[in-house]
Design a protein around this motif. Structure first.
Motif, short mmCIF file in Angstrom:
data_model
loop_
_atom_site.label_atom_id
_atom_site.label_comp_id
_atom_site.label_asym_id
_atom_site.label_seq_id
_atom_site.Cartn_x
_atom_site.Cartn_y
_atom_site.Cartn_z
N LYS A 57 0.68 -1.26 0.34
CA LYS A 57 0.15 -0.14 -0.35
C LYS A 57 1.30 1.90 0.25
O LYS A 57 0.55 2.40 -1.09
N LYS A 58 2.00 1.19 1.04
CA LYS A 58 2.81 2.26 0.64
C LYS A 58 3.79 2.90 -0.35
O LYS A 58 3.60 4.30 -0.71
N TYR A 59 4.13 1.40 -0.81
CA TYR A 59 4.39 1.64 -2.38
C TYR A 59 3.58 2.51 -3.11
O TYR A 59 4.17 3.30 -3.90
N ASP A 60 2.18 1.82 -3.39
CA ASP A 60 1.45 2.41 -4.43
C ASP A 60 0.96 3.33 -4.15
O ASP A 60 0.82 4.40 -5.65
N VAL A 61 1.32 4.22 -3.18
CA VAL A 61 0.76 5.19 -2.48
C VAL A 61 1.98 6.21 -3.14
O VAL A 61 1.55 7.26 -3.80
N LEU A 62 3.17 5.64 -3.22
CA LEU A 62 4.41 6.75 -3.22
C LEU A 62 4.81 6.61 -5.32
O LEU A 62 4.48 7.58 -5.15
N LEU A 63 4.41 5.12 -5.96
CA LEU A 63 3.95 6.08 -7.31
C LEU A 63 3.34 6.88 -7.82
O LEU A 63 3.46 7.39 -8.80
N LEU B 82 8.74 13.37 1.42
CA LEU B 82 8.98 12.30 1.76
C LEU B 82 9.17 12.68 3.39
O LEU B 82 8.13 11.67 4.42
N LEU B 83 9.95 13.01 3.57
CA LEU B 83 10.17 13.74 4.87
C LEU B 83 8.48 14.23 6.31
O LEU B 83 8.36 13.43 7.20
N ALA B 84 7.93 15.58 5.89
CA ALA B 84 6.76 15.48 6.11
C ALA B 84 6.09 14.14 6.16
O ALA B 84 5.13 14.46 7.35
N LYS B 85 6.01 13.77 5.19
CA LYS B 85 5.01 12.51 5.52
C LYS B 85 5.36 11.76 6.36
O LYS B 85 4.38 11.00 6.90
N GLY B 86 6.45 11.29 6.41
CA GLY B 86 6.54 10.49 7.39
C GLY B 86 6.76 10.48 8.87
O GLY B 86 5.96 10.57 9.78
N LYS B 87 6.72 12.02 9.33
CA LYS B 87 6.42 13.10 10.29
C LYS B 87 5.30 12.92 10.86
O LYS B 87 4.60 13.30 12.27
N VAL B 88 5.18 13.11 9.86
CA VAL B 88 3.54 13.74 10.20
C VAL B 88 1.57 13.10 10.45
O VAL B 88 1.60 13.12 11.13
N LEU B 89 1.74 11.31 8.88
CA LEU B 89 1.12 10.88 8.45
C LEU B 89 1.06 9.86 9.89
O LEU B 89 2.27 9.16 8.64
N GLN B 90 0.41 9.03 9.97
CA GLN B 90 0.89 7.29 10.84
C GLN B 90 1.05 6.37 9.78
O GLN B 90 0.83 5.44 9.60
N MET B 91 -0.70 7.34 9.31
CA MET B 91 -1.03 6.30 8.00
C MET B 91 -0.82 6.64 6.55
O MET B 91 -1.41 7.65 6.19
N GLU B 92 0.18 6.14 6.35
CA GLU B 92 0.77 7.07 5.04
C GLU B 92 0.48 6.18 3.70
O GLU B 92 1.01 6.60 2.71
N ASP B 93 -0.48 5.47 4.06
CA ASP B 93 -0.85 4.44 3.11
C ASP B 93 -2.97 5.80 2.30
O ASP B 93 -3.61 5.29 1.60
N TYR C 190 -13.00 9.42 0.41
CA TYR C 190 -11.58 9.72 1.68
C TYR C 190 -10.17 9.17 1.25
O TYR C 190 -9.30 9.00 0.85
N VAL C 191 -10.78 7.75 1.86
CA VAL C 191 -9.70 7.08 2.71
C VAL C 191 -9.50 5.83 1.20
O VAL C 191 -9.61 4.61 1.11
N ARG C 192 -9.03 6.36 0.39
CA ARG C 192 -8.45 5.29 -1.38
C ARG C 192 -7.13 5.65 -0.91
O ARG C 192 -6.25 6.40 -1.36
N THR C 193 -6.68 4.21 -1.77
CA THR C 193 -5.47 3.88 -2.20
C THR C 193 -5.58 3.94 -3.29
O THR C 193 -6.09 3.77 -4.01
N ALA C 194 -4.27 4.18 -3.66
CA ALA C 194 -3.44 4.04 -4.96
C ALA C 194 -3.98 3.13 -5.94
O ALA C 194 -4.12 3.30 -7.09
N SER C 195 -4.45 1.47 -5.85
CA SER C 195 -4.40 0.34 -6.26
C SER C 195 -6.45 0.49 -6.52
O SER C 195 -6.38 -0.70 -7.11
N GLN C 196 -6.69 2.05 -6.03
CA GLN C 196 -8.36 1.38 -6.62
C GLN C 196 -8.57 2.14 -7.18
O GLN C 196 -10.11 3.14 -7.19
#
Length: 613
Positions: free
Chosen positions: A141-147, A187-198, A488-494
């Protein structure tokens, strides 16, 4: 379908070893160091700093695969198979000494290929535990969102910056450096701000905040229109590129509100984003992040090396994907051919005469933004308090439910906001409030439609019993919120409308409100019937929730399990099915031949045919 038996939660197993990995004769030592495996396997373990306990079990797992049917396929891909075995065992034993990217690079394989190969291993031997499944799901899920975000990021930067800016721009502000700065900061902001990175939507909104920040720090000569004009206006007003250390906080804030919103407004318009939501992310999450990094008052771009060092610490701590490698188009992060064909590129607009015929393809980000816009359009005319029509229905009740409804909405709002912040990140609490308000609007809207429908059907004006029912209101509000959350809570694979699990996916809302699954189930059909504006995706999602309740969640009730345990001498499948059905029907208050009861009966009979509900 009856629920599938759960995977075992234990460590990886193979056909050649006991579950604890300690029984059986050890293979003859081939390595003088640990006596485990071939030289190539030992070298791979050395490179990844794999401890002895993991080496031993990983090698036994590999031996089990090599002895199984279809072993020649694994023999041709020895290094990849070793890597998969090491990955499985290291996670099961909680002894991961390498990052996921380090593993991929060591066995020269891409993320997509690794996941596919792991799936083959799982099918052939059932080697993968639920613990590994969970880790793989999170990584995917994290990879799909990042891609998806990186593709969007590249295209967006191409629309913002000139390919060959004027000679007055220093080499230090080259497009490559700017791109690197942007991406690592994000990437840094996403990692520090979001607990749910997907979370694709919040992540993209955060990316727009990063773009806004850097655009305003860029010389206008680097920018294309309309960003060039917006930055020029901000510069003239002295809001961004003048020294700020001599200004007090209130002066900076007022200027920021007056002039600094120009760029973010353009970005939101270009990407069909809700401006208020993005501004909320900016002020509640992104600004605190900048403050924590000590770069909020900077007059120039943050140092790439400093940002990269900070991100590297985060990456090593998480032991997952080094997303900086997207900048290098690293082969480990490239999607496979099928994924590439599905990921459509957003074309640039043609000349004005052709614009009418342009249809933007549904990239993951575009699909998510469009779905949100559809929801917002539905709720634009709705209010987050009872309408005059609803108030009239309340007044017709024997016991007026207005006060209890308002108190319930308020108290559940506090619970929802708290649970949302715990799941996503404390800095995103206000985002939870915004989504709750949307849910409340839909709740009141659907409630009014339901009452109108029942009034016409029954010629009744007094709905006191229904409107004073706490479970009904909680279920209806939960259903409205589930529609909002799934939007709202869609992942990149959806992007194809398929279902994908996230931390906020159903049945999360049931746990938040401590609501029983079959109570939620009872309102779904009516909810869909009385709200004609629901999109096809929203309806499909609610139907999936309905099916999941019938297939598994309803059977998990303690009372349902108790029925099955009280009469052990009766046929277990028959008792479970008939007893559970009778109890569910009685508990739900359904008439014997109601549509809800008949649906459940069909599921029960189907379950009995398999010997298990």
């Amino acid at each position: 379908m009856p629920p599938k038996p759960p995977r075992r939660p234990g460590a990886a197993r193979s056909q050649r070893c006991s579950p604890d990995g300690g029984s059986g004769s050890a293979p003859p030592p081939r390595s003088p160091r640990l006596g485990v495996g071939e030289a190539g396997f030992v070298a791979l373990c050395d490179a990844l700093k794999v401890p002895g306990s993991v080496r031993e079990k990983a090698w036994k797992t590999y031996e089990g695969l090599a002895a199984a049917e279809g072993a020649p396929a694994y023999d041709k891909k020895k290094k990849e198979t070793w890597g998969v075995c090491i990955f499985i065992v290291a996670i099961d034993l909680d002894e991961v000494t390498f990052t996921f990217t380090e593993l991929l690079k060591s066995i020269s394989i891409s993320v997509c290929t690794f996941f596919q190969f792991l799936k083959e291993v799982d099918v052939n031997m059932d080697t993968v535990s639920t613990k590994v499944d969970s880790t793989v799901s999170r990584l995917k899920k994290k990879y799909d969102v990042l891609l998806a975000l990186y593709h969007k990021f590249e295209r967006t930067c191409g629309l913002i910056y000139l390919e060959q800016p004027s000679s007055e721009i220093s080499a230090e502000l080259s497009s490559i450096l700017v791109l690197k700065n942007y991406w690592i900061t994000f990437l840094l902001a996403k990692g520090k701000v979001l607990q749910m990175e997907d979370d694709l939507v919040i992540s993209f909104q955060l990316l727009l905040c990063v773009l806004d920040y850097f655009i305003k720090l860029s010389p206008p000569a680097m920018l294309k229109e309309p960003y060039k004009s917006a930055v020029t206006a901000v510069t003239v007003n002295g809001s961004t590129r003048t020294p700020r250390r001599g200004q007090n906080r209130s002066t900076r804030t007022s200027k920021q509100v007056d002039t600094d919103t120009k760029v973010i407004e353009i970005l939101c318009k270009e990407h069909d984003c809700n401006l208020d939501e993005v501004k909320n992310v900016y002020f509640t999450s992104f600004i605190p992040f900048l403050n924590s990094m000590g770069i909020v008052a900077s007059n120039g771009l943050p140092e790439v090396e400093v940002l990269s060092k900070e991100y590297n610490e985060l990456y090593l701590k998480n032991k997952d994907i080094d997303a900086r490698l997207f900048l290098d188009h690293d082969e480990t992060l490239q999607p496979d051919v099928i994924a590439c064909s599905q990921l459509e590129r957003t074309p640039r607009k043609n000349n004005p005469d052709e614009e009418i015929n342009v249809i933007l393809p549904q990239t993951p980000v575009r699909a998510a933004m469009n779905t949100i816009q559809q929801l917002i359009m539905i709720l634009n005319s709705a209010a987050d308090k009872p309408s005059d029509t609803l108030i009239a229905y309340f007044n017709n009740c024997t016991v007026n439910p207005k006060d209890s409804i308002l108190k319930r909405v308020e108290s559940l709002g506090h619970i929802f906001k708290k649970k949302f912040a715990e799941a996503v990140g404390q800095g995103c609490a206000e985002i939870g409030s915004q989504r709750y308000i949307l849910g409340v609007r839909l709740y009141y809207r659907v409630m009014e439609s339901m009452l109108k429908s029942e009034e016409q059907r029954l010629s009744v004006h007094n709905f006191s019993k229904l409107l004073n029912d706490n479970i009904f209101h909680t279920s209806l509000l939960a259903c409205a919120l589930e529609v909002v959350m799934s939007t709202y809570v869609r992942t990149a694979s959806q992007s194809d409308g398929s279902s994908a699990e996230t931390d906020l996916s159903f049945p999360w809302i049931l746990n938040v409100f401590d609501l029983k699954a079959f109570d939620f189930y009872k309102v779904i059909e009516s909810f869909i019937k009385v709200e004609p504006s629901l999109t096809r995706d929203m309806i499909k999602h609610l139907e999936r929730c309905e099916h999941r309740i019938m297939e598994s969640l309803a059977w998990q009730s303690p009372a349902c399990m108790l029925l099955c345990a009280e009469e052990p001498l009766l046929g277990q499948p028959a008792l479970e099915s008939t007893g559970a059905f009778i109890w569910l029907r009685a508990s739900a208050g359904w008439e014997e031949n109601s549509s809800h009861a008949l649906k459940f009966q069909a599921v029960v009979l189907h379950a009995v045919s398999f010997g298990k509900p």
